[in-house]
Write a protein that holds these residues in place. Sequence first.
Motif, PDB file in Angstrom:
ATOM      1  N   MET A   1       0.830  -1.194   0.000  1.00 48.66           N
ATOM      2  CA  MET A   1       0.000   0.000   0.000  1.00 48.66           C
ATOM      3  C   MET A   1       0.866   1.246   0.000  1.00 48.66           C
ATOM      4  SD  MET A   1      -3.088  -0.707   2.643  1.00 48.66           S
ATOM      5  CE  MET A   1      -1.980  -0.516   4.035  1.00 48.66           C
ATOM      6  N   GLU A   2       0.240   2.372  -0.352  1.00 48.29           N
ATOM      7  CA  GLU A   2       0.945   3.644  -0.286  1.00 48.29           C
ATOM      8  C   GLU A   2       1.229   3.994   1.168  1.00 48.29           C
ATOM      9  OE1 GLU A   2       0.353   8.085  -2.164  1.00 48.29           O
ATOM     10  OE2 GLU A   2      -1.323   7.176  -1.082  1.00 48.29           O
ATOM     11  N   GLN A   3       2.459   4.376   1.459  1.00 47.96           N
ATOM     12  CA  GLN A   3       2.835   4.751   2.808  1.00 47.96           C
ATOM     13  C   GLN A   3       2.332   6.157   3.120  1.00 47.96           C
ATOM     14  OE1 GLN A   3       4.549   2.530   4.998  1.00 47.96           O
ATOM     15  NE2 GLN A   3       3.879   1.222   3.316  1.00 47.96           N
ATOM     16  N   LEU A   4       1.902   6.363   4.364  1.00 48.11           N
ATOM     17  CA  LEU A   4       1.429   7.680   4.788  1.00 48.11           C
ATOM     18  C   LEU A   4       2.588   8.665   4.736  1.00 48.11           C
ATOM     19  CD1 LEU A   4      -1.171   9.037   5.876  1.00 48.11           C
ATOM     20  CD2 LEU A   4      -0.236   8.694   8.171  1.00 48.11           C
ATOM     21  N   TYR A 101      -4.033 -10.253   0.075  1.00 43.23           N
ATOM     22  CA  TYR A 101      -3.748 -10.150  -1.362  1.00 43.23           C
ATOM     23  C   TYR A 101      -3.925  -8.713  -1.847  1.00 43.23           C
ATOM     24  CZ  TYR A 101      -4.408 -10.457  -6.393  1.00 43.23           C
ATOM     25  OH  TYR A 101      -4.318 -10.239  -7.748  1.00 43.23           O
ATOM     26  N   LEU A 102      -5.025  -8.082  -1.438  1.00 39.98           N
ATOM     27  CA  LEU A 102      -5.278  -6.700  -1.855  1.00 39.98           C
ATOM     28  C   LEU A 102      -4.223  -5.749  -1.296  1.00 39.98           C
ATOM     29  CD1 LEU A 102      -9.168  -6.463  -1.480  1.00 39.98           C
ATOM     30  CD2 LEU A 102      -7.857  -6.589  -3.595  1.00 39.98           C
ATOM     31  N   MET A 103      -3.828  -5.953  -0.045  1.00 38.95           N
ATOM     32  CA  MET A 103      -2.835  -5.075   0.577  1.00 38.95           C
ATOM     33  C   MET A 103      -1.464  -5.226  -0.070  1.00 38.95           C
ATOM     34  SD  MET A 103      -3.738  -5.355   4.659  1.00 38.95           S
ATOM     35  CE  MET A 103      -2.409  -4.236   5.143  1.00 38.95           C
ATOM     36  N   VAL A 104      -1.009  -6.473  -0.231  1.00 43.09           N
ATOM     37  CA  VAL A 104       0.367  -6.734  -0.652  1.00 43.09           C
ATOM     38  C   VAL A 104       0.524  -6.635  -2.166  1.00 43.09           C
ATOM     39  CG1 VAL A 104       2.253  -8.414  -0.625  1.00 43.09           C
ATOM     40  CG2 VAL A 104       0.750  -8.195   1.362  1.00 43.09           C
ATOM     41  N   TYR A 105      -0.389  -7.243  -2.901  1.00 40.31           N
ATOM     42  CA  TYR A 105      -0.196  -7.369  -4.346  1.00 40.31           C
ATOM     43  C   TYR A 105      -1.017  -6.389  -5.188  1.00 40.31           C
ATOM     44  CZ  TYR A 105       2.619 -11.462  -3.522  1.00 40.31           C
ATOM     45  OH  TYR A 105       3.630 -12.309  -3.113  1.00 40.31           O
ATOM     46  N   PRO A 109      -6.091  -0.027  -0.126  1.00 37.44           N
ATOM     47  CA  PRO A 109      -6.530   0.132   1.273  1.00 37.44           C
ATOM     48  C   PRO A 109      -7.786  -0.678   1.583  1.00 37.44           C
ATOM     49  CG  PRO A 109      -7.019   2.102  -0.006  1.00 37.44           C
ATOM     50  CD  PRO A 109      -6.173   1.234  -0.873  1.00 37.44           C
ATOM     51  N   GLY A 110      -8.485  -1.132   0.528  1.00 35.89           N
ATOM     52  CA  GLY A 110      -9.638  -1.990   0.757  1.00 35.89           C
ATOM     53  C   GLY A 110      -9.258  -3.288   1.449  1.00 35.89           C
ATOM     54  N   GLY A 111      -8.003  -3.710   1.281  1.00 37.13           N
ATOM     55  CA  GLY A 111      -7.534  -4.911   1.963  1.00 37.13           C
ATOM     56  C   GLY A 111      -7.552  -4.761   3.469  1.00 37.13           C
ATOM     57  N   VAL A 112      -7.307  -3.542   3.944  1.00 28.96           N
ATOM     58  CA  VAL A 112      -7.342  -3.292   5.385  1.00 28.96           C
ATOM     59  C   VAL A 112      -8.745  -3.536   5.929  1.00 28.96           C
ATOM     60  CG1 VAL A 112      -7.009  -1.562   7.189  1.00 28.96           C
ATOM     61  CG2 VAL A 112      -5.463  -1.619   5.219  1.00 28.96           C
ATOM     62  N   LEU A 113      -9.750  -3.015   5.209  1.00 30.42           N
ATOM     63  CA  LEU A 113     -11.138  -3.222   5.636  1.00 30.42           C
ATOM     64  C   LEU A 113     -11.505  -4.695   5.621  1.00 30.42           C
ATOM     65  CD1 LEU A 113     -12.966  -0.320   3.741  1.00 30.42           C
ATOM     66  CD2 LEU A 113     -12.127  -0.351   6.094  1.00 30.42           C
ATOM     67  N   LEU A 114     -10.979  -5.432   4.645  1.00 35.71           N
ATOM     68  CA  LEU A 114     -11.321  -6.842   4.491  1.00 35.71           C
ATOM     69  C   LEU A 114     -10.634  -7.714   5.540  1.00 35.71           C
ATOM     70  CD1 LEU A 114     -13.178  -8.358   2.638  1.00 35.71           C
ATOM     71  CD2 LEU A 114     -11.265  -8.795   1.102  1.00 35.71           C
ATOM     72  N   ILE A 115      -9.670  -7.154   6.249  1.00 38.11           N
ATOM     73  CA  ILE A 115      -9.023  -7.884   7.330  1.00 38.11           C
ATOM     74  C   ILE A 115      -9.533  -7.406   8.687  1.00 38.11           C
ATOM     75  CG2 ILE A 115      -6.844  -8.293   8.532  1.00 38.11           C
ATOM     76  CD1 ILE A 115      -5.438  -8.370   5.924  1.00 38.11           C
ATOM     77  N   VAL A 116      -9.546  -6.088   8.881  1.00 37.70           N
ATOM     78  CA  VAL A 116      -9.873  -5.530  10.193  1.00 37.70           C
ATOM     79  C   VAL A 116     -11.336  -5.762  10.566  1.00 37.70           C
ATOM     80  CG1 VAL A 116     -10.046  -3.402  11.529  1.00 37.70           C
ATOM     81  CG2 VAL A 116      -8.034  -3.813  10.104  1.00 37.70           C
ATOM     82  N   SER A 217       5.275  -5.138   2.043  1.00 39.56           N
ATOM     83  CA  SER A 217       5.858  -5.989   1.007  1.00 39.56           C
ATOM     84  C   SER A 217       7.160  -6.654   1.421  1.00 39.56           C
ATOM     85  CB  SER A 217       6.099  -5.157  -0.267  1.00 39.56           C
ATOM     86  OG  SER A 217       4.894  -4.582  -0.714  1.00 39.56           O
ATOM     87  N   THR A 218       8.116  -5.868   1.897  1.00 42.32           N
ATOM     88  CA  THR A 218       9.459  -6.379   2.157  1.00 42.32           C
ATOM     89  C   THR A 218       9.751  -6.435   3.654  1.00 42.32           C
ATOM     90  OG1 THR A 218      10.467  -4.173   2.089  1.00 42.32           O
ATOM     91  CG2 THR A 218      10.230  -5.356  -0.009  1.00 42.32           C
ATOM     92  N   HIS A 219      10.834  -7.143   3.990  1.00 36.25           N
ATOM     93  CA  HIS A 219      11.230  -7.246   5.397  1.00 36.25           C
ATOM     94  C   HIS A 219      11.581  -5.875   5.954  1.00 36.25           C
ATOM     95  CE1 HIS A 219      12.833  -9.070   9.037  1.00 36.25           C
ATOM     96  NE2 HIS A 219      13.913  -8.315   8.901  1.00 36.25           N
TER      97      HIS A 219
END
Length: 342
Positions: A1-4, A101-105, A109-116, A217-219
């Motif tokens: 995701m885009e970083q703040l 998948y939505l967050m990483v690939y 930001p919809g991935g956050v809603l789908l997890i939280v 994405s990365t370590h």
Amino acid sequence: MEQLTRVDRAEDPHFAVRTALGVGLAITLGQVLNVSVPMLPAALALSLLSGQRGKFRIVRAVVPLAFPVLAWLFSYLAALTVSDPLLFLSLFLLLSFAGLYLMVYRGSPGGVLLIVFPALFSMTAIASDQVLVAMRDSMAMSGPTCVVVIVLVNMVFPTPSDRLHIPEPEPHQSSEVLLDLILRTGIFALVLIYCYGSADTNLIILPIIVAFVLGQSTHHMRRQEAIARISATVIGGTLALVILLCYRVMPQLPMLIGALVLATLFFTAKMFDGERSAVTYQFAGSVTIVIVMSSFASRDAIEIIAQRIALSTGAAVLAISLLALLEAIFLAPRQAMAASPD
């Protein structure tokens, strides 16, 4: 995701005042509406307002209108499947897989809603029907409340810039997409199962912290996220303790709201040119709000702060360590074979 990112003072000089005013208004409306989970309107308003960059867009302001729909949907799914443990776990792990998948690939930001959202409602469903209903109704009221707050504060303190901020996510690139997602979801599954087994809603912060770390994405990005979350918890918890001590001397709601507005003003002003990252200050403000508003219950403030720090640290370290280990065991050999010439 885009970083703040940091806020450009020349582009949006009213950013800090607008966000602080929005938090104060959200707290006030939450009290007037008697929201069962009182920190939700303020925490959501802070997250949305502090993420605003460039020209105000009404499309972004109405996003919280989806919260009541999501709250009713996921609470219904949780209540429907909670009596069947295998189906319940499978459903919410599948949602977590899709969210990661939505967050990483996709950097969405919809991935956050789908997890939280599923994590919140699945944990409250296990706790009790009453807790589930309280969380559902609180989230349903918080969404429209945030819309009103965001529109009002942007009318009072508009952004002078005409620049439209276009998010620029950086999706992760991998030759082993499915395996990578299985590893991340497996770690998240361990956390969820532990939280389900404890049936303790105070552990809700665990899957949220783990999701944000695993969603990087990365370590290197995961380590930065973990450091930001842990340091923000310590900073926000310390300020929350000071506010609560003042509240014991002067137990008046206007004083408490004023203190949280000033705390938000301090953190959002630091998002211009503070020493730490913007996400650190955003999360520190959120931690302060959650701990202070949680003090209306019977739990001791020091206990809440200590538990929050311990959970945030443990969750972040667990997510980073386990994923690094699993990547070294399963992903690294496959990527090395794929990169080697035939």
